[in-house]
Design a protein around this motif. Structure first.
Motif, short mmCIF file in Angstrom:
data_model
loop_
_atom_site.label_atom_id
_atom_site.label_comp_id
_atom_site.label_asym_id
_atom_site.label_seq_id
_atom_site.Cartn_x
_atom_site.Cartn_y
_atom_site.Cartn_z
N VAL A 194 0.84 -1.20 0.00
CA VAL A 194 0.00 0.00 0.00
C VAL A 194 0.88 1.25 0.00
O VAL A 194 0.61 2.22 -0.71
CB VAL A 194 -0.96 0.00 1.21
CG1 VAL A 194 -1.75 1.31 1.28
CG2 VAL A 194 -1.91 -1.18 1.12
N MET A 195 1.96 1.19 0.79
CA MET A 195 2.93 2.30 0.81
C MET A 195 3.48 2.54 -0.59
O MET A 195 3.71 3.68 -0.99
CB MET A 195 4.11 1.96 1.72
CG MET A 195 3.77 1.86 3.18
SD MET A 195 4.05 3.42 4.00
CE MET A 195 5.81 3.61 3.73
N GLU A 196 3.69 1.45 -1.29
CA GLU A 196 4.27 1.55 -2.64
C GLU A 196 3.32 2.19 -3.65
O GLU A 196 3.73 2.60 -4.71
CB GLU A 196 4.71 0.17 -3.13
CG GLU A 196 5.97 -0.30 -2.41
CD GLU A 196 6.38 -1.72 -2.81
OE1 GLU A 196 5.71 -2.33 -3.65
OE2 GLU A 196 7.39 -2.20 -2.24
N MET A 197 2.03 2.24 -3.29
CA MET A 197 1.06 2.86 -4.20
C MET A 197 0.90 4.35 -3.92
O MET A 197 0.28 5.07 -4.69
CB MET A 197 -0.31 2.19 -4.02
CG MET A 197 -0.39 0.76 -4.52
SD MET A 197 -2.11 0.21 -4.59
CE MET A 197 -2.36 -0.34 -2.92
N ALA A 198 1.47 4.82 -2.80
CA ALA A 198 1.19 6.18 -2.34
C ALA A 198 1.94 7.25 -3.13
O ALA A 198 3.14 7.13 -3.36
CB ALA A 198 1.55 6.29 -0.86
N ASP A 199 1.21 8.30 -3.51
CA ASP A 199 1.84 9.47 -4.13
C ASP A 199 2.24 10.49 -3.08
O ASP A 199 3.04 11.39 -3.35
CB ASP A 199 0.89 10.10 -5.15
CG ASP A 199 0.65 9.16 -6.33
OD1 ASP A 199 1.64 8.65 -6.89
OD2 ASP A 199 -0.52 8.91 -6.68
N ALA A 200 1.68 10.35 -1.89
CA ALA A 200 2.11 11.15 -0.74
C ALA A 200 1.62 10.46 0.52
O ALA A 200 0.60 9.77 0.50
CB ALA A 200 1.53 12.56 -0.81
N ILE A 201 2.39 10.66 1.61
CA ILE A 201 2.01 10.06 2.89
C ILE A 201 1.80 11.18 3.89
O ILE A 201 2.64 12.09 3.99
CB ILE A 201 3.09 9.07 3.35
CG1 ILE A 201 3.01 7.82 2.47
CG2 ILE A 201 2.94 8.72 4.83
CD1 ILE A 201 4.13 6.84 2.66
N PHE A 202 0.68 11.16 4.58
CA PHE A 202 0.40 12.19 5.57
C PHE A 202 0.31 11.57 6.96
O PHE A 202 -0.46 10.65 7.17
CB PHE A 202 -0.89 12.92 5.21
CG PHE A 202 -0.74 13.76 3.97
CD1 PHE A 202 -0.28 15.06 4.04
CD2 PHE A 202 -1.01 13.22 2.72
CE1 PHE A 202 -0.10 15.82 2.90
CE2 PHE A 202 -0.84 13.98 1.56
CZ PHE A 202 -0.38 15.29 1.66
#
Ligand SMILES: Nc1nc2c(ncn2[C@@H]2O[C@H](COP(=O)(O)OP(=O)(O)OP(=O)(O)O)[C@@H](O)[C@H]2O)c(=O)[nH]1
Ligand SMILES: [Mg+2]
Length: 340
Positions: A194-202
């Motif tokens: 799921v992290m690998e799909m992220a364009d940004a992490i908040f």
């Protein structure tokens, strides 16, 4: 729930109502496309055909995160800010588990109350039943209806515990993952995928005594992100802190989303991704429908229990069982063709 004995709407009523941005009619059009009744499907198809030229003009944003990460609170804050800026914001949820949990996300009326009341916003809970495939189909169609109704920012919330993140990823332009502090390396139940799909992490809840820890967590994620492949080629996914409660960082969050939007538009990734997503959607429906049709055939239904039993006991190799059934199926097709 729809009150009974409401005047039946014509296809034109639905199309004109949606295109006029009428929220009550949009709600009824969504209820129509969500309907499981065979009778409604042809009308729904005509409505979708009617609105399709007016779709595609929004920024589609997906937000995931573990239960309680603050997704709804954050969407309310972001959505309200965007409405104040003159945007029209639609919020949808994809929750394939909602049949069991009675719609945990967006189910609670106290959530997004402010946004729901905003005349420039529309908040729609997850379709309440069905398989992931069914919920996905309806959510994709709902997204198009919202675009046709003039919503220019669409936010899709999904709880980050199952397979629904990948599904939401496949219907949005920009995918965000919401995290909490104190994550360390264990990723709080959010899978690495799921992290690998992220364009940004908040990192949410960066307020009060939590603020300092949140900043530290942000730095940890930024280090970690260096080791992951880019979710969107050429775009560096970074971690940020935010507080849905105080509003700190919300405006910056929109800046990140908007720069991503501009970046992906400029180098063609945006269009390319949307084209790919349309094809994925198409193939997913074909697969679902074929599978359904296959298992509805009488001769398949007849043969299946015995084969299942044999497979359970290890008496037949699953590939062999499958090809037996497929032969039965094609023979059935031949027979029907001969019978005219
Ligand atoms: N201190 C603080 N609390 C927050 C913040 N954002 C959300 N919360 C609280 O966290 C709790 C969960 O928030 P929700 O917005 O419902 O979380 P969610 O991720 O939508 O949860 P599910 O829909 O159940 O998956 C609520 O009690 C919120 O008030 C924040 O920025 N700071
Ligand atoms: Mg929620």
């Amino acid at each position: 729930m729809e009150p009974p004995k409401r005047k039946e709407l014509t296809v034109e009523d639905y199309i004109n109502g949606v295109l006029a941005g009428d929220r009550a009619l949009l709600a009824r059009a969504i209820t129509l496309i969500e309907s499981h009744s065979e009778r409604h499907r042809p009308i729904a198809t005509e409505v979708l055909n009617g609105i399709i030229p007016q779709t595609g003009k929004s920024i589609r944003i997906g937000i995931t995160g573990v239960p309680g990460a603050g997704k709804s609170t954050l969407i309310e804050a972001l959505g309200t800010m965007l409405c104040d800026k003159g945007h029209r914001v639609a919020v949808l949820a994809v929750d394939p588990s909602s049949q069991l949990t009675k719609g945990s996300i967006l189910g609670d009326k106290t959530r997004m109350e402010e946004l729901s009341r905003n005349k420039n916003a529309y908040v729609r809970p997850s379709p309440s039943s069905g398989t992931l495939g069914g919920v996905t189909r309806r959510s994709r169609e709902t997204l198009l209806l919202c675009e046709a109704a003039g919503f220019d920012v669409i936010i899709v919330e999904t709880v980050g515990v199952g397979q629904s993140e990948a599904v939401v990823r496949s219907m949005v332009d920009c995918f965000l993952v919401l995290m909490l502090t104190g994550a360390g390396d264990e990723l709080q139940g959010i899978k690495k995928g799921v992290m690998e799909m992220a364009d940004a992490i908040f990192i949410n809840k960066a307020d009060g005594p939590n603020r300092q820890v949140a900043l530290k967590t942000k730095a940890e994620y930024n280090r970690l992100l260096h080791f992951l492949p880019q979710a969107t080629e050429g775009w560096e996914t970074k971690a940020y802190t935010v507080s849905a409660l105080t509003g700190e960082g919300i405006s910056e969050m929109w800046d990140v989303i908007y720069s991503f939007f501009q970046f992906s538009k400029e180098n063609g990734i945006f269009e390319e991704r949307r084209e790919k997503q349309a094809l994925e959607w198409f193939y997913a429906v074909i697969e679902d429908e074929l599978k359904l049709w296959f298992f509805q055939q009488d001769d398949i239904k007849q043969q299946l229990p015995l084969l299942m039993e044999q497979m359970r006991k290890g008496e037949v190799v699953p590939t062999v069982a499958a090809s037996q059934l497929l032969t039965t199926f094609t023979n059935g097709l031949e027979k029907r063709k001969e019978e005219g």
